[in-house]
Structure formats: structure tokens, C-alpha cells
Design a protein around this motif. Structure first.
Motif, PDB file in Angstrom:
ATOM      1  N   PRO A 342      -2.260   7.310  -9.090  1.00 37.91           N
ATOM      2  CA  PRO A 342      -1.385   8.155  -8.527  1.00 37.91           C
ATOM      3  C   PRO A 342       0.021   7.919  -9.000  1.00 37.91           C
ATOM      4  O   PRO A 342       0.764   8.985  -9.097  1.00 37.91           O
ATOM      5  N   ASP A 343       0.366   6.932  -9.393  1.00 42.83           N
ATOM      6  CA  ASP A 343       1.701   6.502 -10.036  1.00 42.83           C
ATOM      7  C   ASP A 343       2.092   6.938 -11.368  1.00 42.83           C
ATOM      8  O   ASP A 343       3.151   6.688 -12.039  1.00 42.83           O
ATOM      9  N   GLY A 344       0.842   7.355 -11.950  1.00 35.72           N
ATOM     10  CA  GLY A 344       0.998   8.060 -13.317  1.00 35.72           C
ATOM     11  C   GLY A 344       0.375   6.960 -14.585  1.00 35.72           C
ATOM     12  O   GLY A 344       0.306   7.406 -15.549  1.00 35.72           O
ATOM     13  N   ARG A 345       0.017   5.834 -14.274  1.00 40.90           N
ATOM     14  CA  ARG A 345      -0.572   4.717 -15.147  1.00 40.90           C
ATOM     15  C   ARG A 345      -1.766   5.567 -15.566  1.00 40.90           C
ATOM     16  O   ARG A 345      -2.693   5.852 -14.693  1.00 40.90           O
ATOM     17  N   LEU A 346      -2.169   5.599 -16.926  1.00 41.28           N
ATOM     18  CA  LEU A 346      -3.480   5.940 -17.368  1.00 41.28           C
ATOM     19  C   LEU A 346      -4.314   4.764 -17.483  1.00 41.28           C
ATOM     20  O   LEU A 346      -4.139   3.732 -17.849  1.00 41.28           O
ATOM     21  N   VAL A 347      -5.631   4.763 -17.013  1.00 42.77           N
ATOM     22  CA  VAL A 347      -6.681   3.998 -17.014  1.00 42.77           C
ATOM     23  C   VAL A 347      -7.899   4.493 -18.099  1.00 42.77           C
ATOM     24  O   VAL A 347      -8.306   5.717 -18.011  1.00 42.77           O
ATOM     25  N   ALA A 348      -8.076   3.403 -18.918  1.00 40.56           N
ATOM     26  CA  ALA A 348      -9.265   3.904 -19.885  1.00 40.56           C
ATOM     27  C   ALA A 348     -10.152   2.613 -20.119  1.00 40.56           C
ATOM     28  O   ALA A 348      -9.886   1.699 -19.819  1.00 40.56           O
ATOM     29  N   VAL A 349     -11.385   3.398 -20.025  1.00 37.97           N
ATOM     30  CA  VAL A 349     -12.523   2.237 -20.193  1.00 37.97           C
ATOM     31  C   VAL A 349     -13.207   2.359 -21.698  1.00 37.97           C
ATOM     32  O   VAL A 349     -13.213   3.587 -22.227  1.00 37.97           O
ATOM     33  N   ASP A 350     -13.089   1.432 -22.379  1.00 37.65           N
ATOM     34  CA  ASP A 350     -13.595   1.124 -23.684  1.00 37.65           C
ATOM     35  C   ASP A 350     -15.117   1.033 -23.685  1.00 37.65           C
ATOM     36  O   ASP A 350     -15.589  -0.251 -23.417  1.00 37.65           O
ATOM     37  N   ASN A 351     -16.071   1.777 -24.149  1.00 38.16           N
ATOM     38  CA  ASN A 351     -17.331   1.414 -24.220  1.00 38.16           C
ATOM     39  C   ASN A 351     -17.806   0.425 -25.160  1.00 38.16           C
ATOM     40  O   ASN A 351     -18.800  -0.404 -24.831  1.00 38.16           O
ATOM     41  N   LYS A 352     -17.268   0.397 -26.146  1.00 34.48           N
ATOM     42  CA  LYS A 352     -17.622  -0.503 -27.343  1.00 34.48           C
ATOM     43  C   LYS A 352     -17.245  -1.841 -27.145  1.00 34.48           C
ATOM     44  O   LYS A 352     -17.949  -2.852 -27.440  1.00 34.48           O
ATOM     45  N   ASN A 353     -15.965  -2.074 -26.632  1.00 30.76           N
ATOM     46  CA  ASN A 353     -15.282  -3.477 -26.268  1.00 30.76           C
ATOM     47  C   ASN A 353     -15.439  -3.817 -24.756  1.00 30.76           C
ATOM     48  O   ASN A 353     -15.080  -4.968 -24.536  1.00 30.76           O
ATOM     49  N   LYS A 354     -16.179  -3.293 -23.952  1.00 26.77           N
ATOM     50  CA  LYS A 354     -16.633  -3.363 -22.522  1.00 26.77           C
ATOM     51  C   LYS A 354     -15.297  -3.732 -21.795  1.00 26.77           C
ATOM     52  O   LYS A 354     -15.126  -4.663 -20.979  1.00 26.77           O
ATOM     53  N   THR A 355     -14.210  -2.977 -21.776  1.00 25.02           N
ATOM     54  CA  THR A 355     -12.919  -3.157 -21.308  1.00 25.02           C
ATOM     55  C   THR A 355     -12.283  -2.068 -20.471  1.00 25.02           C
ATOM     56  O   THR A 355     -12.862  -0.820 -20.764  1.00 25.02           O
TER      57      THR A 355
END
Length: 588
Positions: A342-355
Motif C-alpha cells: 500500500p505504501d508504493g513499494r514493489l514486491v517481485a518474486v524471482d522464480n529462477k533464484n527463489k527470492t
């Protein structure tokens, strides 16, 4: 008094605009002195109408022979029409006798003094005998204009009726929306209370177990303490020694049990949270509903406009990042899930590096990425600090993560699932919708407590079992609409979960649909991989717009909670990118 009226077949159509002309024979000498008297006789030699008073002076003082006949007997004689002042000069109130061709003006004898130097000043009595005006054509044009006036009057009345009908319709539509919202809140309340009772039941059971264990410990302590007091007061040294040695192991067991129960903690407080759409509605107050009318075309994506169709948007690229392997990454990043806090920070999940990584508005990493045991597929933000991440492969689970203000990511809970989930999105603060693979049910629901459930059997899901990366989903809460993409059928399915209806959307611009998210104004944004674009859809299945993006095969997409930022990533080996766009309503 003798009088006559012209009767015309069009008179009823003429109405007040043209009027009805009364035709009378007036005494001409009297008219010259502005006296109106009805003529009773006519001098056929002089062609002049006379009243009884003027008849004698006419025959006595005017030279020539005078044949006097009654007006009623002169059926062939022309009539004198009361022109209702049209034959009088507006400036001098005298009879019009001349026409000035130079100034295109009707003149009386007084006007002639002004126009005496004009080149062409005609006497009307003479020129009217030579040229006859086409009054029939004038009459027809007047009747035509009268019909147009009648039509305009009818249009005005119809418009007024239309406004009244519109107001009644608006009132009915607002009442319907109000009833739907009340019903929706009532259903949400019942569901919320049911979930709260289920949660309480589970917790009370655990509390009871802890209480039972604590009672057993207390009972055992009462027994050993009683024995301890007796041995301490009256026991021999040998008995005291034996009792002390015996209690060493028992004491360790009791302490271990107490430590275990101490670690089991409970919170007896439950709270409720509302989605941003609801709080935004309350913040807008009476401005939450907009009236649409010609000239009021303002687009406000944050408001709920009554009967306002979804509008296209524009995408302005703010930041672009090439995704390459870095020192702490084993492989080139492949972002399969994007969402915003909600505060604008982007969340990204990386399938190859499991992060799972937190990014700022410049797409720069914040804090330390969280490392999973298995490859993550997608991410959904369910509150201001809680993430749900679907991890795949043989490890079927949903991970609940908490995110602190200093960007520390912590695993709070793992939920083992019975099905293989591909994508995950929010349905409510406590429930998610997931797409599946290797499962005949292409979409399911799961709560934050790990309770899995099915959609109503009336939803006509495709009779097929998807493989991984063949289908994803999103959910438009305010429209009760489940969106399911079918990559190889080039189709986007829209399911009304309230009414049990559905539609399959196909279009030449929807080719290889992959990731999807809720767009501005409760619309849907879908990645069209094979067209290198984003397709904008209404929940009714209408194409609102298509927006090309500067990347090959866009795959994942996420919209910020305030609807102003859009993140997109792709799936091309060796050329993976992450774009951040400003999204805003199109001007036209």
C-alpha cells in the motif's frame, strides 16, 4: 357590418404564427383620414368603396359619371384587407405608397422627401399591376417553417420528458446500487463473523489443551509439593536424600512441560480491515457518485461514476531495468509475480533464484531478498505488511511473509496445499483466489488460515486441465468477477461468481494471454505475450484499449493500490526486463 374570411385547407396548420386574416370592405375616403368605417357601396367608375356618409360628396364634388352599386351586389370587385398596420409606415404611421429600390425600403409620402434623390423610387399602385409577387410560394415556405417550429416544440417537450425519465432512472439505479452494496456488506459481515467464529473455535480448542496440560502440571505439583513438605519436616536424612534424588528427573520433566506451555501464546483480539476501495468510497463521501451529461466529460478513476463506461489509459515509461545475473544471483532473474504494498513499494518474486525482493520507485533493491526452499510462482499483498507467495514444484505450499518498514522480510507461516497453484491474488483480506495446474479445477479459493474451497459448481469452467504457465487468474472484488486466462486458446474468461454467468473473450489483440491484474476503475489488464502488449478489458468483456510495451513477451503485471503505477516484466531468456509505468486516464 359586412365581413368575409379567407378559408384555406392549411389554415388549421397555420396556427398562431400566421394568424387568420379578416377581410372587410372599408370606406376609402375615411381611411385617408385614419377613420375606419365599413363601405356600403362602390363607385364602379372610380373603383372606390364608400360609406353612406361619403357617397353623396363623392357624386357631387368629384367629376365624371358615377355608377353606384351596393357592395353585396359587386361580387366581382376586389376586396380590401385589414393589413393590421402592415400597410403603415413604422416611422410616420402613414399609408405606404412607394418602394425605394436603392434602399430596398417601403416608403410613405413623408419618406419620399428623404428618398427623392434615389435613382429608382416606384409607386406601389403602378408597379403592383405590372409584377405579381409569388405569395403562394411564400405561403408554402411559411407553412414549412411553422411545421419546423411545431417539431422543435415537440422536441422540447420530449427533452423535458426525457429529463424526468432520466431522473427517475438515476434514482432507481442509485437505489439498486445501494441495495447491492448493503447486500454485499451484509453477506461480507456474515462471512466475516463465520470466519471469526471458526478461528475462535480453533483457538479455544488450543487454549483448552493448554489449560488441561497446565491443570495436570498443577495437580502433579500439588502432590509432589505436599510430599516435599512432609519429607522436609519429618523425614530422616536418608529419606530426604532419596526424595531429593528422585525429584531431580521429575522436576526436569515438569519444568520442560511448563516451558512448552509457556511458549504457546494466544491473542484474544481480532480486528477487521477494509480494502482500499471501501475506504476511498468513504473518503469521497457524497462525491463518490458522479452525474454524466453532455459537457461534463471529466474522467476520475478514483470515483464511482453512475453508468460511466470504463475509459482507456495512457502508459508513460518511468524506469526500465535489464534483469541480469549479479554477484548474489545464481541465474538471470525471472520475475513471475509482481504486486505493490500500500505504501508504493514493489514486491517481485524471482522464480529462477527463489527470492522475494522489495524495490523502490527507481526499481532499486531495498533490504535483503528472502530466500525460499522452492521456486516461487506469484505474490499477492493482502494487507499493509503481509504477503502471500505461492511456491511450486513438488513443494505445494503458500508462504505468508511479513514486511517491516525497514524492508526486513520474515516468514510467519506456511500453508500446505492439496493442489498445485500457479497464480495467487486477493479476493478479500482473509481470502485468496488461485489458479491451478495438473488439476481439473482451474481456479480455487484459499483462506489465510489454509482452508481450501471451491467455486460454485454453476461456473462453467473449461473442461480441461492446465499445465504450469498455461493459465493465471485475478479477481475483481467489486464486480464479483473471476478472470482466468487461457494461454494457448488465446482466450480470457470472465466469471460472475454472484450470478453464475460467464463469457469467453477472444480478440486478435489477445494472443498468448499470461499475467493479469485488476486495472483502474475495476477493469482488467492482461499481458498479451505474442503481441508484446497489454490488453485493457471491462468485466463485460469489451476491449477498452491495447497498449504496446517495449519488451518481448510480457508475462507478469501488477498495479499499485492507488492505481497510478504499473509494473510489467517479461520471459525472454537473455533479454528479460522490468518496466515501471505511470498509468493515467487518456485525455480522449
Amino acid at each position: 357590418m359586412a365581413s368575409k374570411r379567407f378559408v384555406d385547407s392549411n389554415r388549421d396548420n397555420a396556427g398562431d404564427f400566421i394568424g387568420v386574416s379578416a377581410v372587410t370592405q372599408s370606406c376609402e375616403p375615411c381611411m385617408k383620414t385614419n377613420v375606419s368605417k365599413t363601405a356600403t357601396v362602390i363607385c364602379k367608375d372610380c373603383d372606390e368603396y364608400l360609406c353612406d356618409t361619403c357617397q353623396n360628396p363623392h357624386t357631387v364634388y368629384k367629376p365624371g359619371q358615377h355608377i353606384i352599386v351596393n357592395v353585396q351586389d359587386n361580387t366581382s370587385a376586389p376586396v380590401i384587407i385589414d393589413m393590421k398596420g402592415m400597410d403603415k409606415c413604422h416611422e410616420h404611421a402613414r399609408e405606404i405608397e412607394f418602394f425605394c429600390q436603392d434602399h430596398y425600403k417601403l416608403c410613405c409620402v413623408s419618406c419620399v422627401l428623404i428618398h427623392r434623390k434615389c435613382d429608382q423610387l416606384d409607386e406601389i399602385a403602378k408597379v403592383s399591376r405590372q409584377t405579381r409577387p409569388d405569395l403562394q410560394a411564400l405561403k408554402q415556405s411559411l407553412i414549412k417553417m411553422q411545421s419546423e417550429a411545431d417539431a422543435m416544440i415537440a422536441d422540447c417537450k420530449q427533452s423535458e420528458t426525457g429529463f424526468n425519465e432520466s431522473i427517475a432512472k438515476i434514482s432507481a439505479e442509485v437505489d439498486t446500487m445501494k441495495d447491492r452494496i448493503i447486500q454485499l456488506f451484509e453477506e461480507a459481515k456474515q462471512k466475516l463473523i463465520s470466519e471469526a467464529i471458526q478461528f475462535k473455535t480453533a483457538k479455544v480448542k488450543r487454549i483448552g489443551n493448554k489449560c488441561d496440560a497446565s491443570l495436570k502440571v498443577k495437580e502433579e505439583l500439588n502432590n509432589v509439593l505436599s510430599m516435599c513438605c512432609v519429607v522436609l519436616e519429618r523425614g530422616t536424612p536418608s529419606q530426604q536424600y532419596i526424595y531429593s534424588e528422585q525429584m531431580k528427573e521429575k522436576r526436569k520433566t515438569i519444568e520442560s512441560t511448563i516451558d512448552e506451555q509457556r511458549k504457546i501464546t494466544f491473542s484474544s483480539t481480532m480486528t477487521v480491515s477494509f480494502p482500499k476501495q471501501v475506504t476511498s468510497l468513504l473518503e469521497m463521501g457524497s462525491n463518490s457518485i458522479k452525474l454524466n451529461y453532455d459537457g461534463n466529460k471529466t474522467v476520475d478513476t478514483s470515483s464511482f461514476s453512475l453508468s460511466s463506461p470504463p475509459r482507456p489509459v495512457t502508459l508513460e515509461l518511468l524506469v526500465s531495468v535489464d534483469l541480469h545475473k549479479t554477484g548474489d544471483y545464481e541465474r538471470d532473474p525471472f520475475l513471475t509475480g509482481l504486486d505493490f504494498l500500500p505504501d508504493g513499494r514493489l514486491v517481485a518474486v524471482d522464480n529462477k533464484n527463489k527470492t522475494c525482493t522489495i524495490l523502490n520507485e527507481r526499481l532499486q533493491r531495498l533490504g535483503t531478498p528472502y530466500k525460499f526452499k522452492s521456486k516461487p510462482h506469484s505474490v499477492a499483498c493482502v494487507s499493509h505488511d503481509t504477503l502471500c507467495v505461492k511456491v511450486g514444484g513438488a513443494y505445494k505450499a503458500v508462504c505468508l511473509l511479513s514486511v517491516s518498514t525497514d524492508n526486513t522480510i520474515t516468514l510467519t507461516r506456511e500453508i500446505n496445499t492439496s493442489s498445485k497453484f500457479r497464480s495467487i491474488c486477493c479476493m478479500s483480506p482473509s481470502n485468496m483466489v488461485v489458479s491451478t495446474y495438473d488439476d481439473p479445477r482451474p481456479a480455487r479459493m484459499i483462506s489465510v488460515d489454509g482452508v481450501e474451497s471451491h467455486f460454485d459448481h454453476s461456473l462453467a469452467f473449461p473442461m480441461k486441465t492446465y499445465k504450469v504457465d498455461e493459465s493465471t487468474c485475478t479477481y475483481v472484488l467489486s464486480k464479483n468477477t473471476l478472470v482466468l486466462t487461457d494461454r494457448y486458446a488465446h482466450t480470457v474468461y470472465m466469471y460472475d461468481t454472484m450470478n453464475g454467468t460467464s463469457r469467453a473473450v477472444t480478440n486478435e489483440n489477445i494472443q498468448g494471454p499470461r499475467g493479469a491484474c485488476v486495472g483502474p476503475g475495476d477493469t482488467v489488464l492482461v499481458c498479451s505475450m505474442d503481441k508484446n502488449s497489454i490488453v485493457h478489458l471491462s468485466v463485460d468483456g469489451n476491449i477498452i484499449g491495447t497498449y504496446p510495451v517495449d519488451m518481448q513477451k510480457p508475462t507478469s503485471i501488477g498495479l499499485s493500490k492507488n492505481g497510478t503505477r504499473l509494473a510489467i516484466s517479461n520471459s525472454v531468456n537473455g533479454n528479460r526486463k522490468l518496466h515501471l509505468y505511470k498509468i493515467s486516464p487518456a485525455m480522449h
